[in-house]
Design an enzyme around this catalytic site. Sequence first.
Site, PDB file in Angstrom:
ATOM      1  CE  LYS A  13      -7.681  -3.779   7.400  1.00  0.00           C
ATOM      2  NZ  LYS A  13      -6.338  -4.195   6.985  1.00  0.00           N
ATOM      3  NE  ARG A  88      -5.892   2.032   9.056  1.00  0.00           N
ATOM      4  CZ  ARG A  88      -6.384   1.252   8.105  1.00  0.00           C
ATOM      5  NH1 ARG A  88      -7.647   0.906   8.093  1.00  0.00           N
ATOM      6  NH2 ARG A  88      -5.614   0.817   7.177  1.00  0.00           N
ATOM      7  NE  ARG A 127      -4.895  -4.695  -2.587  1.00  0.00           N
ATOM      8  CZ  ARG A 127      -5.193  -4.253  -1.367  1.00  0.00           C
ATOM      9  NH1 ARG A 127      -6.211  -4.780  -0.723  1.00  0.00           N
ATOM     10  NH2 ARG A 127      -4.482  -3.305  -0.811  1.00  0.00           N
ATOM     11  NE  ARG A 133      -5.674  -0.020  -1.451  1.00  0.00           N
ATOM     12  CZ  ARG A 133      -6.026  -0.493  -0.270  1.00  0.00           C
ATOM     13  NH1 ARG A 133      -7.023  -1.354  -0.176  1.00  0.00           N
ATOM     14  NH2 ARG A 133      -5.380  -0.125   0.815  1.00  0.00           N
ATOM     15  NE  ARG A 144      -1.397   0.040   2.809  1.00  0.00           N
ATOM     16  CZ  ARG A 144      -1.638  -0.799   1.803  1.00  0.00           C
ATOM     17  NH1 ARG A 144      -0.880  -0.767   0.706  1.00  0.00           N
ATOM     18  NH2 ARG A 144      -2.637  -1.651   1.878  1.00  0.00           N
TER      19      ARG A 144
HETATM   20  P1  AP5 Z   1      -7.712  -7.707   1.520  1.00  0.00           P
HETATM   21  O1  AP5 Z   1      -8.899  -8.490   1.933  1.00  0.00           O
HETATM   22  O2  AP5 Z   1      -7.894  -6.588   0.590  1.00  0.00           O
HETATM   23  O3  AP5 Z   1      -6.930  -7.211   2.833  1.00  0.00           O
HETATM   24  P2  AP5 Z   1      -7.140  -5.916   3.712  1.00  0.00           P
HETATM   25  O4  AP5 Z   1      -6.765  -6.299   5.096  1.00  0.00           O
HETATM   26  O5  AP5 Z   1      -8.481  -5.324   3.485  1.00  0.00           O
HETATM   27  O6  AP5 Z   1      -5.987  -5.009   3.094  1.00  0.00           O
HETATM   28  P3  AP5 Z   1      -5.985  -3.466   2.767  1.00  0.00           P
HETATM   29  O7  AP5 Z   1      -4.789  -3.233   1.918  1.00  0.00           O
HETATM   30  O8  AP5 Z   1      -7.300  -2.985   2.265  1.00  0.00           O
HETATM   31  O9  AP5 Z   1      -5.757  -2.889   4.217  1.00  0.00           O
HETATM   32  P4  AP5 Z   1      -5.297  -1.506   4.651  1.00  0.00           P
HETATM   33  O10 AP5 Z   1      -5.568  -1.535   6.104  1.00  0.00           O
HETATM   34  O11 AP5 Z   1      -3.893  -1.205   4.262  1.00  0.00           O
HETATM   35  O12 AP5 Z   1      -6.189  -0.493   3.780  1.00  0.00           O
HETATM   36  P5  AP5 Z   1      -7.513   0.339   4.038  1.00  0.00           P
HETATM   37  O13 AP5 Z   1      -8.234   0.414   2.774  1.00  0.00           O
HETATM   38  O14 AP5 Z   1      -8.200  -0.112   5.248  1.00  0.00           O
HETATM   39  O15 AP5 Z   1      -6.625  -8.729   0.957  1.00  0.00           O
HETATM   40  C1  AP5 Z   1      -5.416  -8.247   0.378  1.00  0.00           C
HETATM   41  C2  AP5 Z   1      -5.050  -9.122  -0.843  1.00  0.00           C
HETATM   42  O16 AP5 Z   1      -4.774 -10.448  -0.400  1.00  0.00           O
HETATM   43  C3  AP5 Z   1      -6.192  -9.232  -1.868  1.00  0.00           C
HETATM   44  O17 AP5 Z   1      -5.655  -9.328  -3.148  1.00  0.00           O
HETATM   45  C4  AP5 Z   1      -6.875 -10.558  -1.466  1.00  0.00           C
HETATM   46  O18 AP5 Z   1      -7.512 -11.168  -2.536  1.00  0.00           O
HETATM   47  C5  AP5 Z   1      -5.731 -11.372  -0.934  1.00  0.00           C
HETATM   48  N1  AP5 Z   1      -6.108 -12.255   0.178  1.00  0.00           N
HETATM   49  C6  AP5 Z   1      -7.031 -12.007   1.159  1.00  0.00           C
HETATM   50  N2  AP5 Z   1      -7.094 -13.034   2.026  1.00  0.00           N
HETATM   51  C7  AP5 Z   1      -6.172 -13.950   1.598  1.00  0.00           C
HETATM   52  C8  AP5 Z   1      -5.773 -15.236   2.086  1.00  0.00           C
HETATM   53  N3  AP5 Z   1      -6.328 -15.772   3.200  1.00  0.00           N
HETATM   54  N4  AP5 Z   1      -4.814 -15.885   1.414  1.00  0.00           N
HETATM   55  C9  AP5 Z   1      -4.242 -15.347   0.290  1.00  0.00           C
HETATM   56  N5  AP5 Z   1      -4.600 -14.140  -0.231  1.00  0.00           N
HETATM   57  C10 AP5 Z   1      -5.551 -13.449   0.417  1.00  0.00           C
HETATM   58  O19 AP5 Z   1      -6.904   1.790   4.358  1.00  0.00           O
HETATM   59  C11 AP5 Z   1      -6.212   2.496   3.347  1.00  0.00           C
HETATM   60  C12 AP5 Z   1      -5.792   3.861   3.853  1.00  0.00           C
HETATM   61  O20 AP5 Z   1      -6.960   4.616   4.185  1.00  0.00           O
HETATM   62  C13 AP5 Z   1      -4.951   3.877   5.121  1.00  0.00           C
HETATM   63  O21 AP5 Z   1      -3.578   3.712   4.846  1.00  0.00           O
HETATM   64  C14 AP5 Z   1      -5.262   5.276   5.674  1.00  0.00           C
HETATM   65  O22 AP5 Z   1      -4.560   6.266   4.941  1.00  0.00           O
HETATM   66  C15 AP5 Z   1      -6.738   5.429   5.327  1.00  0.00           C
HETATM   67  N6  AP5 Z   1      -7.632   4.960   6.389  1.00  0.00           N
HETATM   68  C16 AP5 Z   1      -8.592   3.990   6.279  1.00  0.00           C
HETATM   69  N7  AP5 Z   1      -9.231   3.822   7.436  1.00  0.00           N
HETATM   70  C17 AP5 Z   1      -8.669   4.702   8.306  1.00  0.00           C
HETATM   71  C18 AP5 Z   1      -8.897   4.980   9.679  1.00  0.00           C
HETATM   72  N8  AP5 Z   1      -9.823   4.328  10.396  1.00  0.00           N
HETATM   73  N9  AP5 Z   1      -8.126   5.936  10.258  1.00  0.00           N
HETATM   74  C19 AP5 Z   1      -7.202   6.621   9.562  1.00  0.00           C
HETATM   75  N10 AP5 Z   1      -6.937   6.386   8.273  1.00  0.00           N
HETATM   76  C20 AP5 Z   1      -7.660   5.433   7.646  1.00  0.00           C
HETATM   77 MG    MG Z   2      -9.168  -3.545   2.652  1.00  0.00          MG
END
Ligand code: AP5
Ligand code: MG
Length: 188
Positions: A13, A88, A127, A133, A144
């Site tokens: 994402k 989400r 990562r 992180r 997650r």
């Molecule tokens: P990356 O692009 O970082 O993936 P991502 O989908 O953004 O993963 P996240 O870990 O950020 O998602 P998440 O949903 O768990 O966390 P968020 O911060 O939203 O890619 C991941 C890795 O893979 C990187 O190293 C990248 O380089 C690599 N990669 C990417 N694409 C690739 C490819 N095609 N091939 C190979 N490698 C690749 O949320 C965190 C926390 O915040 C949640 O758990 C919750 O507690 C809270 N939160 C956030 N938003 C909300 C909400 N709306 N409601 C409630 N709680 C929320």
């Molecule tokens: Mg992310």
Amino acid sequence: MRIVIFGPPGSGKGTQAVRIAAHYGGVHISTGDILRAEIAAGTELGHQVQGYLDNGDLVPDELVTDIAWPRILEAALGPGYVLDGFPRTVGQAEAAYARATAAGVTADTAVYLDAAAEPLVARLLARAQVEGRADDTAEVIANRLAVFAKETEPLVDYYEQRGLLVHIDGLRTPDEVTQAIIAALDAR
Ligand code: AP5
Ligand code: MG
């Protein structure tokens, strides 16, 4: 351009939202980044949400919607947005939809980055070595992924019913995924 990007943890994402926002000239809004910045700054909000992020649980719908909405509205009235990590839950989507409808700025497209759990665990553990992180541990990643399946995956049907869903295979290279998203958006 008002785009929602959603998918499981590690599906790309953040990686794709930055590129898509740059390509179309919109604002990248990541609720995860916003919440982590609050925690890093030691604000009251940061203290309030830290336990949820540390455990990989979702911050309550109302709280996160109130944080995200003013930024979404500002971007929607300006250059547009790419939303990363919000909505989400169906509850968040419905709350945002009600506010967006009132403001005349509902989303155009919801891009679902589809990917199986196993390769995502490997991506996130890799990562962890680079970014450190707090929620990129095997145990929290497992939670997650479970939270995604229970709370967020229902958004696939929700956006399909609204006619906004674009389904993308997220297990290709980052460049291939970007090209697929842009091709799908340009075709709409
Ligand atoms: P990356 O692009 O970082 O993936 P991502 O989908 O953004 O993963 P996240 O870990 O950020 O998602 P998440 O949903 O768990 O966390 P968020 O911060 O939203 O890619 C991941 C890795 O893979 C990187 O190293 C990248 O380089 C690599 N990669 C990417 N694409 C690739 C490819 N095609 N091939 C190979 N490698 C690749 O949320 C965190 C926390 O915040 C949640 O758990 C919750 O507690 C809270 N939160 C956030 N938003 C909300 C909400 N709306 N409601 C409630 N709680 C929320
Ligand atoms: Mg992310």
